[in-house]
Design a protein around this motif. Structure first.
Motif, PDB file in Angstrom:
ATOM      1  N   ILE A  41      48.487  32.294  39.053  1.00 42.63           N
ATOM      2  CA  ILE A  41      49.457  32.664  40.083  1.00 42.63           C
ATOM      3  C   ILE A  41      48.726  33.484  41.142  1.00 42.63           C
ATOM      4  O   ILE A  41      48.112  34.508  40.819  1.00 42.63           O
ATOM      5  N   PRO A  42      48.744  33.051  42.413  1.00 45.20           N
ATOM      6  CA  PRO A  42      47.981  33.744  43.455  1.00 45.20           C
ATOM      7  C   PRO A  42      48.277  35.243  43.572  1.00 45.20           C
ATOM      8  O   PRO A  42      47.364  36.032  43.799  1.00 45.20           O
ATOM      9  N   ALA A  43      49.508  35.655  43.386  1.00 44.91           N
ATOM     10  CA  ALA A  43      49.842  37.082  43.479  1.00 44.91           C
ATOM     11  C   ALA A  43      49.127  37.872  42.387  1.00 44.91           C
ATOM     12  O   ALA A  43      48.675  39.001  42.615  1.00 44.91           O
ATOM     13  N   ASN A  44      48.985  37.290  41.201  1.00 45.82           N
ATOM     14  CA  ASN A  44      48.253  37.967  40.124  1.00 45.82           C
ATOM     15  C   ASN A  44      46.756  38.034  40.424  1.00 45.82           C
ATOM     16  O   ASN A  44      46.091  38.994  40.053  1.00 45.82           O
ATOM     17  N   CYS A  45      46.232  37.028  41.100  1.00 43.33           N
ATOM     18  CA  CYS A  45      44.830  37.071  41.528  1.00 43.33           C
ATOM     19  C   CYS A  45      44.617  38.264  42.445  1.00 43.33           C
ATOM     20  O   CYS A  45      43.634  38.997  42.318  1.00 43.33           O
ATOM     21  N   TYR A  46      45.549  38.456  43.373  1.00 46.42           N
ATOM     22  CA  TYR A  46      45.442  39.585  44.292  1.00 46.42           C
ATOM     23  C   TYR A  46      45.517  40.901  43.525  1.00 46.42           C
ATOM     24  O   TYR A  46      44.778  41.835  43.814  1.00 46.42           O
ATOM     25  N   LEU A 116      53.450  43.962  48.757  1.00 42.80           N
ATOM     26  CA  LEU A 116      53.539  45.133  49.635  1.00 42.80           C
ATOM     27  C   LEU A 116      54.363  46.248  48.999  1.00 42.80           C
ATOM     28  O   LEU A 116      54.164  47.421  49.299  1.00 42.80           O
ATOM     29  N   GLN A 117      55.288  45.900  48.116  1.00 40.76           N
ATOM     30  CA  GLN A 117      56.032  46.931  47.391  1.00 40.76           C
ATOM     31  C   GLN A 117      55.118  47.625  46.381  1.00 40.76           C
ATOM     32  O   GLN A 117      55.233  48.821  46.157  1.00 40.76           O
ATOM     33  N   PRO A 123      46.458  45.454  53.378  1.00 44.87           N
ATOM     34  CA  PRO A 123      46.441  44.820  54.707  1.00 44.87           C
ATOM     35  C   PRO A 123      47.038  43.413  54.687  1.00 44.87           C
ATOM     36  O   PRO A 123      46.485  42.490  55.262  1.00 44.87           O
ATOM     37  N   LEU A 124      48.175  43.256  54.040  1.00 43.63           N
ATOM     38  CA  LEU A 124      48.786  41.937  53.912  1.00 43.63           C
ATOM     39  C   LEU A 124      49.794  41.640  55.017  1.00 43.63           C
ATOM     40  O   LEU A 124      49.912  40.511  55.457  1.00 43.63           O
TER      41      LEU A 124
END
Length: 138
Positions: A41-46, A116-117, A123-124
């Protein structure tokens, strides 16, 4: 847990410098095994990149004497490398160039909002705000 240099707990093979006990190795194999699926999941990568996990995964990839641990680390790095927003963090972690992709994916607006939360100083927002304006103009 993870040490390099003179604190020998097990014999490394060849050029590898990482010394891990059998228990540490088994624990890290289990942790990286779960993490490789979470990073689909891309958000978990971040999250992994933003929380400073990449430098440790790079160390496991480069220096672990255990094949499965290196493979799990390789998959995690490959997954994180596909997310455009992780670019600077990948560079900072000294990721080998073989992992870089020509066209990385971008986080969706929903993923950016959630991240962002968690990371208000990330810097998203600026990058995706410009993309949304471009998409709205089309």
């Amino acid at each position: 847990a993870i040490t390099a240099g003179k604190n020998k707990k097990s014999k490394p093979s060849g050029k590898n410098k990482l010394r891990l006990s059998v228990e540490d190795t088994n624990s890290l194999v289990n942790i990286t095994g779960a993490l490789k699926f979470l990073t689909l999941i891309p958000a978990n990568c971040y999250r992994v990149a933003r929380l400073g996990g990449l430098k440790h995964v790079v160390t496991l990839y480069k220096e672990s004497p255990h094949t499965l641990l290196r493979r799990n680390a390789q998959v995690i790095l490959a997954n994180v490398a596909t997310v455009a927003e992780c670019g600077q963090m990948l560079f900072d972690a000294k990721l080998p160039e073989t992992f870089l992709v020509a066209v990385p994916v971008r986080l969706t607006p929903v993923e950016v909002e959630g991240l962002l939360q968690e990371f208000p100083d990330a810097p998203l927002g600026a990058n995706n705000a410009a993309e949304e304006k471009t998409a709205a103009a089309s």
